[in-house]
Design a protein around this motif. Sequence first.
Motif, PDB file in Angstrom:
ATOM      1  N   LEU A 110      56.062  48.408   1.364  1.00 43.00           N
ATOM      2  CA  LEU A 110      56.746  48.874   2.578  1.00 43.00           C
ATOM      3  C   LEU A 110      58.027  49.558   2.126  1.00 43.00           C
ATOM      4  O   LEU A 110      58.796  48.984   1.343  1.00 43.00           O
ATOM      5  CB  LEU A 110      57.075  47.672   3.475  1.00 43.00           C
ATOM      6  N   LEU A 111      58.247  50.774   2.597  1.00 42.98           N
ATOM      7  CA  LEU A 111      59.441  51.503   2.158  1.00 42.98           C
ATOM      8  C   LEU A 111      60.263  51.915   3.376  1.00 42.98           C
ATOM      9  O   LEU A 111      59.699  52.394   4.369  1.00 42.98           O
ATOM     10  CB  LEU A 111      59.015  52.724   1.332  1.00 42.98           C
ATOM     11  N   GLY A 112      61.575  51.688   3.312  1.00 39.00           N
ATOM     12  CA  GLY A 112      62.450  52.061   4.431  1.00 39.00           C
ATOM     13  C   GLY A 112      62.669  53.559   4.447  1.00 39.00           C
ATOM     14  O   GLY A 112      62.046  54.294   5.217  1.00 39.00           O
ATOM     15  N   ALA A 113      63.514  54.036   3.574  1.00 35.91           N
ATOM     16  CA  ALA A 113      63.762  55.470   3.411  1.00 35.91           C
ATOM     17  C   ALA A 113      64.574  55.615   2.138  1.00 35.91           C
ATOM     18  O   ALA A 113      65.378  54.735   1.817  1.00 35.91           O
ATOM     19  CB  ALA A 113      64.543  56.038   4.595  1.00 35.91           C
ATOM     20  N   ALA A 114      64.374  56.698   1.425  1.00 37.59           N
ATOM     21  CA  ALA A 114      65.125  56.877   0.184  1.00 37.59           C
ATOM     22  C   ALA A 114      65.683  58.280   0.106  1.00 37.59           C
ATOM     23  O   ALA A 114      64.995  59.242   0.452  1.00 37.59           O
ATOM     24  CB  ALA A 114      64.234  56.587  -1.024  1.00 37.59           C
ATOM     25  N   GLY A 115      66.922  58.379  -0.325  1.00 38.41           N
ATOM     26  CA  GLY A 115      67.563  59.682  -0.484  1.00 38.41           C
ATOM     27  C   GLY A 115      68.835  59.758   0.327  1.00 38.41           C
ATOM     28  O   GLY A 115      68.905  59.221   1.438  1.00 38.41           O
ATOM     29  N   LEU A 116      69.836  60.382  -0.256  1.00 36.37           N
ATOM     30  CA  LEU A 116      71.085  60.633   0.461  1.00 36.37           C
ATOM     31  C   LEU A 116      71.505  62.058   0.125  1.00 36.37           C
ATOM     32  O   LEU A 116      71.504  62.440  -1.058  1.00 36.37           O
ATOM     33  CB  LEU A 116      72.177  59.654   0.006  1.00 36.37           C
ATOM     34  N   PRO A 117      71.859  62.845   1.153  1.00 35.45           N
ATOM     35  CA  PRO A 117      72.280  64.214   0.859  1.00 35.45           C
ATOM     36  C   PRO A 117      73.490  64.187  -0.078  1.00 35.45           C
ATOM     37  O   PRO A 117      74.378  63.343   0.068  1.00 35.45           O
ATOM     38  CB  PRO A 117      72.659  64.784   2.230  1.00 35.45           C
ATOM     39  N   GLY A 118      73.495  65.053  -1.037  1.00 33.41           N
ATOM     40  CA  GLY A 118      74.653  65.130  -1.943  1.00 33.41           C
ATOM     41  C   GLY A 118      74.523  64.248  -3.171  1.00 33.41           C
ATOM     42  O   GLY A 118      75.285  64.403  -4.119  1.00 33.41           O
ATOM     43  N   SER A 160      54.358  68.044   9.526  1.00 31.58           N
ATOM     44  CA  SER A 160      54.474  66.720  10.148  1.00 31.58           C
ATOM     45  C   SER A 160      55.827  66.540  10.837  1.00 31.58           C
ATOM     46  O   SER A 160      55.916  65.846  11.845  1.00 31.58           O
ATOM     47  CB  SER A 160      54.129  65.566   9.204  1.00 31.58           C
ATOM     48  N   ASP A 161      56.884  67.175  10.338  1.00 31.63           N
ATOM     49  CA  ASP A 161      58.155  67.119  11.069  1.00 31.63           C
ATOM     50  C   ASP A 161      58.050  67.925  12.369  1.00 31.63           C
ATOM     51  O   ASP A 161      58.598  67.530  13.398  1.00 31.63           O
ATOM     52  CB  ASP A 161      59.312  67.662  10.214  1.00 31.63           C
ATOM     53  N   LEU A 199      51.193  52.614   0.228  1.00 32.42           N
ATOM     54  CA  LEU A 199      52.609  52.514   0.588  1.00 32.42           C
ATOM     55  C   LEU A 199      52.758  52.956   2.036  1.00 32.42           C
ATOM     56  O   LEU A 199      52.106  53.910   2.472  1.00 32.42           O
ATOM     57  CB  LEU A 199      53.408  53.419  -0.352  1.00 32.42           C
ATOM     58  N   PHE A 200      53.623  52.257   2.742  1.00 30.43           N
ATOM     59  CA  PHE A 200      53.777  52.528   4.174  1.00 30.43           C
ATOM     60  C   PHE A 200      55.252  52.765   4.470  1.00 30.43           C
ATOM     61  O   PHE A 200      56.109  51.945   4.117  1.00 30.43           O
ATOM     62  CB  PHE A 200      53.214  51.357   4.983  1.00 30.43           C
ATOM     63  N   GLN A 201      55.531  53.889   5.110  1.00 30.65           N
ATOM     64  CA  GLN A 201      56.910  54.215   5.475  1.00 30.65           C
ATOM     65  C   GLN A 201      56.866  55.203   6.624  1.00 30.65           C
ATOM     66  O   GLN A 201      55.874  55.893   6.826  1.00 30.65           O
ATOM     67  CB  GLN A 201      57.660  54.821   4.284  1.00 30.65           C
ATOM     68  N   ALA A 202      57.963  55.292   7.364  1.00 29.83           N
ATOM     69  CA  ALA A 202      58.049  56.293   8.421  1.00 29.83           C
ATOM     70  C   ALA A 202      58.095  57.677   7.787  1.00 29.83           C
ATOM     71  O   ALA A 202      58.398  57.815   6.604  1.00 29.83           O
ATOM     72  CB  ALA A 202      59.309  56.047   9.234  1.00 29.83           C
ATOM     73  N   SER A 203      57.815  58.702   8.605  1.00 29.09           N
ATOM     74  CA  SER A 203      57.922  60.070   8.077  1.00 29.09           C
ATOM     75  C   SER A 203      59.375  60.491   7.900  1.00 29.09           C
ATOM     76  O   SER A 203      59.659  61.441   7.187  1.00 29.09           O
ATOM     77  CB  SER A 203      57.260  61.059   9.046  1.00 29.09           C
ATOM     78  N   HIS A 204      60.274  59.791   8.575  1.00 33.40           N
ATOM     79  CA  HIS A 204      61.673  60.252   8.542  1.00 33.40           C
ATOM     80  C   HIS A 204      62.366  59.900   7.241  1.00 33.40           C
ATOM     81  O   HIS A 204      61.889  59.102   6.441  1.00 33.40           O
ATOM     82  CB  HIS A 204      62.460  59.712   9.741  1.00 33.40           C
ATOM     83  N   GLY A 205      63.548  60.503   7.055  1.00 32.95           N
ATOM     84  CA  GLY A 205      64.384  60.212   5.902  1.00 32.95           C
ATOM     85  C   GLY A 205      65.363  59.095   6.219  1.00 32.95           C
ATOM     86  O   GLY A 205      65.144  58.294   7.145  1.00 32.95           O
ATOM     87  N   SER A 206      66.465  59.064   5.473  1.00 39.53           N
ATOM     88  CA  SER A 206      67.385  57.924   5.563  1.00 39.53           C
ATOM     89  C   SER A 206      68.391  58.051   6.711  1.00 39.53           C
ATOM     90  O   SER A 206      69.171  57.134   6.949  1.00 39.53           O
ATOM     91  CB  SER A 206      68.128  57.766   4.241  1.00 39.53           C
ATOM     92  N   ALA A 207      68.364  59.193   7.401  1.00 43.60           N
ATOM     93  CA  ALA A 207      69.225  59.423   8.576  1.00 43.60           C
ATOM     94  C   ALA A 207      70.643  58.870   8.383  1.00 43.60           C
ATOM     95  O   ALA A 207      71.106  58.028   9.155  1.00 43.60           O
ATOM     96  CB  ALA A 207      68.580  58.821   9.834  1.00 43.60           C
ATOM     97  N   PRO A 208      71.365  59.345   7.376  1.00 38.28           N
ATOM     98  CA  PRO A 208      72.705  58.784   7.098  1.00 38.28           C
ATOM     99  C   PRO A 208      73.665  58.928   8.268  1.00 38.28           C
ATOM    100  O   PRO A 208      74.610  58.143   8.395  1.00 38.28           O
ATOM    101  CB  PRO A 208      73.191  59.566   5.872  1.00 38.28           C
TER     102      PRO A 208
END
Length: 359
Positions: free
Chosen positions: A70-78, A251-252, A275-284
């Motif tokens: 299960l994955l939440g979201a990964a990645g941060l701009p910058g 998909s977006d 692996l299961f996660q939402a399509s969205h990113g980390s929405a900082p």
Amino acid sequence: MNSYKIAVVDGDGIGPEVCAATIKVIDEVIKGARSIEWDHVAGGAQNYLDTGVALPDETVERCRSADAILLGAAGLPGVLYPDGTEAGQDTTLQLRFELDLYANLRPIKLYEGVKTPLEGRPNINYVIVRENSEGLYASRGGGNVLRGETASDTMLITRKGVERIVRQAAELSLQRNGAPLDGKKRVTICDKSNVLRSFAFFRSVADEVLADYPEIEVDYALVDALSMYLVTRPSYYDVIVAENMFGDIISDLGAATIGGLGMADSSEIGESHALFQASHGSAPDIAGKGVANPIATILSGASMLEWLGGRSDDSLLTESAFAIRSAVEAALAEGDGLTKDLGGQAGTQDCVDAIVRRL
Ligand code: ATP
């Protein structure tokens, strides 16, 4: 009692919040009838900042040995590698490559009670089957920038890759009730075969595979035209099969028609791992505020139970997946627990509570 170990990559931004919401819902529906161990593992952009590695080897191994991920979201701009690409993206991309999670299933379904920006409220219920292991993204980390003048990344399309993803799409279409518009089982091949040889090859191999499925209508769409049709006639679509990057982009677009990224769930399936996660990113922009919509991840969690239930012949898990989806559907239809992105006032926890009350 059957027991399962789930590797949880909480990740960045809203990742930990939507993972916690999903774990809560699953624990509530299972109610101790199965032993589920949640194994939280490191990964993501913040992990890169802290340790210099986005996806530690140990995480890969714990994900490999888990029953599902299960994955939440990964990645941060910058938070970037020296080559300018996002470090956190490696968490998902490397797991996909390491575990050969080649089929990314992204349902696009408009639920009752959720607003769509499309006129006339069309009946939207299709699945994007995105090839997840090759295409343009296979070039990740291998592109060339020469003398500060030219840059290139290579698209990789293999016969094996196309055959297995198109077969997934066809098998999925057989299980579904067809396109909302006319009930026809239809697989749409999304490509740009009029311009690139790689896509003409994709289309020809897809045709070969679909010839084995006479009960399915084969439909062709160039990605640019499809971007328009997904807005003007979304009910026409049943299953869409696409190359990696095209699948990512459409998909977006599809998510925007069904209430936004907070509603778009996703499953990434291979032969022996998933692996299961939402399509969205980390929405900082909304992280840490308790306002993220957890439904996309909760629905992904339901798909995880369904996949696990099928593999382990454990009908309790399959029924639990169904119960979660029904509870989400009921809460949305009754306008209970709608988060701000859906036009409501509820926070993440209110949304979870509304779902749990209906389990
Ligand atoms: P990535 O490229 O990593 O997939 P992205 O650039 O698509 O990320 P997101 O992080 O998904 O960006 O966020 C895009 C927008 O959608 C942001 O305004 C964000 O707040 C909103 N959004 C994304 N997920 C949710 C959610 N679960 N609930 C509410 N809003 C969300």
